[in-house]
Scaffold this active site. Structure first.
Site, PDB file in Angstrom:
ATOM      1  N   ASP A  51       0.822  -1.209   0.000  1.00 59.88           N
ATOM      2  CA  ASP A  51       0.000   0.000   0.000  1.00 59.88           C
ATOM      3  C   ASP A  51       0.856   1.259   0.000  1.00 59.88           C
ATOM      4  O   ASP A  51       0.501   2.252  -0.629  1.00 59.88           O
ATOM      5  CB  ASP A  51      -0.937  -0.011   1.210  1.00 59.88           C
ATOM      6  N   THR A  63      -1.659  -2.084   4.741  1.00 58.91           N
ATOM      7  CA  THR A  63      -2.804  -1.888   5.622  1.00 58.91           C
ATOM      8  C   THR A  63      -3.723  -3.085   5.365  1.00 58.91           C
ATOM      9  O   THR A  63      -4.272  -3.226   4.270  1.00 58.91           O
ATOM     10  CB  THR A  63      -3.539  -0.561   5.325  1.00 58.91           C
ATOM     11  N   HIS A  69      -7.780 -10.622   6.026  1.00 59.20           N
ATOM     12  CA  HIS A  69      -6.456 -11.183   6.323  1.00 59.20           C
ATOM     13  C   HIS A  69      -6.433 -11.936   7.653  1.00 59.20           C
ATOM     14  O   HIS A  69      -5.368 -12.228   8.177  1.00 59.20           O
ATOM     15  CB  HIS A  69      -5.405 -10.064   6.293  1.00 59.20           C
ATOM     16  N   ASP A  97      -0.087 -13.628   1.857  1.00 56.35           N
ATOM     17  CA  ASP A  97       0.580 -12.570   2.626  1.00 56.35           C
ATOM     18  C   ASP A  97       1.940 -13.052   3.132  1.00 56.35           C
ATOM     19  O   ASP A  97       2.943 -12.332   3.021  1.00 56.35           O
ATOM     20  CB  ASP A  97      -0.269 -12.132   3.817  1.00 56.35           C
TER      21      ASP A  97
END
Length: 155
Positions: A51, A63, A69, A97
């Protein structure tokens, strides 16, 4: 329990969820500028399309929405309908992630994750508290950390 919306309406609602310029990004962007950081947004050349990228400190900031997430906080609730589908999707986000953070770290980037619960909601951090934590991490070093309602801690 059946979904309260038809498939067409649910699909329309899901397509409307922003992937950039989200409310949590809009809260953080002016704070980064006010702290004097030069940053760029959504760099597609980097893993995970962070981001915010602060090149001078070789760090990136994500973020993360607590639902998407899977953050262990009051904003995450297991969906009551199509639970298997949603948990599979959310768990694949978590795995992606981890993979993206690993790639970024391997390329020499420092990674900060700021959770939605720290940025909005009934218990969000104040601008002053958030700025203190971000500045401490960006200027102070550390490879990988996260900011949530409990403060800042290494990952």
């Amino acid at each position: 329990m059946a979904d309260v919306h038809s498939k067409a309406i649910r699909s329309k609602n899901m397509r409307a969820i922003a992937t950039r310029d989200t409310a949590i990004e809009k809260r953080l962007a002016p704070l980064l500028t006010a702290m004097g950081f030069d940053w760029r947004a959504q760099d597609a050349a980097l893993a995970g399309k962070p981001d915010f990228v602060i090149e001078a400190y070789r760090c990136v900031i994500f973020t993360h929405g607590c639902f998407w997430h899977h953050h262990d906080c009051y904003l995450f609730k297991v969906p009551a309908t199509r639970t298997d589908f949603w948990m599979t999707k959310i768990n694949s986000n978590v795995e992606r992630d981890k993979r993206d953070v690993g790639r970024l770290r391997a390329e020499g980037w420092r990674v900060l994750i700021i959770w939605e619960c720290a940025l909005r909601g009934r218990s969000k951090l104040s601008d002053v508290a958030l700025c203190e934590r971000v500045e401490e991490w960006v200027c102070g070093g550390g490879d990988c950390a996260e900011i949530d309602l409990q403060g800042i801690h290494a990952l």
